[in-house]
Scaffold this active site. Structure first.
Site, mmCIF file in Angstrom:
data_model
loop_
_atom_site.group_PDB
_atom_site.id
_atom_site.type_symbol
_atom_site.label_atom_id
_atom_site.label_comp_id
_atom_site.label_asym_id
_atom_site.label_seq_id
_atom_site.Cartn_x
_atom_site.Cartn_y
_atom_site.Cartn_z
ATOM 1 N N GLU A 79 35.059 36.759 58.842
ATOM 2 C CA GLU A 79 34.062 35.783 58.401
ATOM 3 C C GLU A 79 34.620 34.367 58.551
ATOM 4 O O GLU A 79 34.059 33.417 58.025
ATOM 5 C CB GLU A 79 33.590 36.055 56.975
ATOM 6 C CG GLU A 79 34.634 35.959 55.880
ATOM 7 C CD GLU A 79 34.003 36.098 54.498
ATOM 8 O OE1 GLU A 79 33.441 35.103 54.014
ATOM 9 O OE2 GLU A 79 34.085 37.181 53.915
ATOM 10 N N CYS A 111 32.939 40.017 53.735
ATOM 11 C CA CYS A 111 34.164 40.819 53.712
ATOM 12 C C CYS A 111 33.944 42.270 54.108
ATOM 13 O O CYS A 111 34.914 43.015 54.275
ATOM 14 C CB CYS A 111 34.783 40.773 52.312
ATOM 15 S SG CYS A 111 35.165 39.105 51.738
ATOM 16 N N HIS A 233 37.698 46.656 47.484
ATOM 17 C CA HIS A 233 37.865 45.314 48.037
ATOM 18 C C HIS A 233 38.440 44.398 46.962
ATOM 19 O O HIS A 233 38.001 44.428 45.802
ATOM 20 C CB HIS A 233 36.516 44.793 48.526
ATOM 21 C CG HIS A 233 36.512 43.346 48.876
ATOM 22 N ND1 HIS A 233 37.404 42.802 49.780
ATOM 23 C CD2 HIS A 233 35.736 42.318 48.439
ATOM 24 C CE1 HIS A 233 37.174 41.501 49.881
ATOM 25 N NE2 HIS A 233 36.175 41.181 49.084
#
Length: 382
Positions: A79, A111, A233
Site C-alpha cells: 500500500e 494491509c 495482522h
C-alpha cells in the site's frame, strides 16, 4: 495436492528508532509505547531505501536457495506504491534478473493484499503444479509527525516462494472472508501520509476478525480448538492481542496469550509493515517454536477500508531444516540507531515528488534507490 509456502525470507531498513528515544524527546512515559502499544522500536528507511529495495533484498536471499527458472509469476503486495501504473514488482524483476517469461502484477487493498497475493499464487500452482510463484509483501508505514500513528510507523518486506509440496506451511483450502465499506484508514492520492479514525479503525478490525472467522466456520465447520496457534495482522502488537481476546469472547472460549505471543517478537522491533506484517508474524512463529510440525495455524489478515480473510495452514514435518532465523536477527541487529532529531530530519526529507534528484548512498543493502531522472525512478544492484 498440498500447496503452500515453500520458503520465506525478510528484509528491513538501514535505520531504527528506539521508542524510548521518542518517549524521552516528547516527554511521554515509555510504558505508553511498550505496554500500551506493545512496541519497542521501529525501522526507518534511509533516503536510498524504499519498498523496491527491501523487496529485492528479501527476494534475493530467498532465491539464492532455489532455481529461479521455475518462477512463472511475481506478485507484489503493497500500500506504499511508488507508481500509479507500473508495478513495483517489475523493478524487482529487473534487479533480480528473473526470466522474461514471467507474469508480474501489483496487488492493493491496504494491509490485506499480501494474503490476496498468497491465495492467487496457491490457485495458480493448483492449476500448474510444476510452477512456482514469488510473492512479495513490502511496505513503509509513514505517518504524520505529532500524530497518534507516529510511534506505530515501520518498514519491512517478506518474500515467499509458493509451490506444491512446500517445506514450511501447507495453505488449506477454504477460508473465511469479509468486506465492509468503512472509512477507518485511507491515503488519498495527494497525501504522503494516511488519515486514521482511531476508534473506528479498532472497531472495524474487530468486526472483520469475528466476521471472517464466522465465514470460515460456516464453510469448513472448524472449531476454535482445531487451531493450535493464532497469527493476527499487527499494526501494533497490542491490537492483535485485542483481536485475539475478542475472538475468544465471540466463540465463548478462553484463548490464552500463549497461542499468539510467539508471533509478535519481530513486529515489536520492526513496527508496522502493512502487507508484510502478518508474514513477519509467521516468520516469528516458525522461528520461535521448534515443535510446530503437524500443527494448524490460524491466520487473520486485515486491510483497512475494509477487507479481511481468516485462513489456516499446516506446518510441515522438517520445517526447522528450512528456516533462517539468523537472517532476521542480522537484519534487525545491524540497523543503525537514530536520535529523535535525526529521525525527524529523515521524515521531513521524504521524496514524494517526481522531480529530478540524485540520492546519496547510505544503505549497506545489496539494492538501493539512486534517484529520479525525467520522472523515472532508478535503482542499482551492488
Amino acid at each position: 495436492m498440498n500447496i503452500g509456502i515453500h520458503d520465506l525470507d525478510v528484509a528491513t531498513t538501514h535505520f531504527v528508532l528506539d521508542l524510548d528515544e521518542m518517549a524521552e524527546a516528547l516527554g511521554i512515559d515509555p510504558a505508553k509505547y511498550e505496554k500500551g502499544l506493545g512496541q519497542d522500536e521501529f525501522s526507518v528507511p534511509a533516503p536510498d531505501e524504499d519498498i523496491v529495495t527491501m523487496a529485492a533484498t528479501a527476494a534475493s536471499r530467498l532465491l539464492s536457495r532455489h532455481d529461479a527458472s521455475k518462477i512463472r509469476m511475481v506478485l507484489f503486495a503493497t500500500e506504499s506504491s511508488i507508481d500509479q501504473s507500473k508495478a513495483a514488482g517489475v523493478f524487482v524483476h529487473g534487479l533480480l534478473g528473473l526470466p522474461q517469461a514471467v507474469r508480474t502484477v501489483e496487488f492493493k487493498q491496504a494491509c490485506y493484499s499480501g494474503t490476496a497475493a498468497l491465495q492467487t499464487a496457491v490457485n495458480h500452482v493448483a492449476r500448474y503444479p510444476e510452477d512456482q510463484v514469488l510473492v512479495i509483501a513490502s511496505d513503509v508505514a509513514r505517518y504524520a509527525v505529532v500524530s497518534g500513528g507516529e510511534p506505530t510507523q515501520g518498514a519491512g518486506a517478506v518474500a515467499m516462494l509458493i509451490s506444491a509440496d512446500p517445506n514450511l506451511v501447507v495453505i488449506e483450502p477454504g477460508s473465511g472472508v469479509f468486506t465492509a465499506d468503512v472509512n477507518d484508514f485511507w491515503r488519498p492520492n495527494d497525501s504522503s501520509t494516511p488519515y486514521v479514525e482511531g476508534k473506528l479503525s479498532l472497531d472495524a478490525y474487530m468486526n472483520a476478525a469475528t466476521g471472517s472467522w464466522d465465514d470460515l466456520v460456516a464453510r469448513r465447520g472448524l472449531d476454535i480448538t482445531d487451531i493450535d496457534r493464532f497469527l493476527h495482522h499487527q499494526p501494533f502488537t497490542k491490537m492483535a492481542r485485542k483481536a485475539h481476546a475478542r475472538l475468544g469472547e465471540h466463540v465463548g472460549a478462553d484463548l490464552g496469550p500463549e497461542l499468539i505471543e510467539e508471533s509478535m517478537t519481530y513486529n515489536r522491533r520492526i513496527g508496522n509493515s502493512y502487507t508484510a506484517s502478518l508474514f513477519f508474524g509467521l516468520a516469528a512463529q516458525l522461528h520461535g517454536n521448534p515443535d510446530l510440525a503437524g500443527k494448524r495455524l490460524g491466520l487473520f489478515s486485515y486491510g483497512s477500508g475494509s477487507v479481511a480473510e481468516f485462513f489456516t495452514g499446516i506446518v510441515q514435518d522438517g520445517y526447522t531444516d528450512h528456516i533462517h532465523p539468523e537472517t532476521v536477527r542480522e537484519a534487525l541487529d545491524s540497523r543503525v540507531p537514530l536520535t529523535f532529531a535525526q529521525y525527524r530530519e529523515l521524515h521531513a526529507s521524504y521524496i514524494g515528488a517526481s522531480d529530478n534528484v540524485e540520492v546519496p548512498a547510505v544503505t549497506a543493502a545489496p539494492f538501493r534507490f539512486t534517484g529520479i531522472t525525467d520522472h523515472v525512478r532508478h535503482y542499482e544492484a551492488r
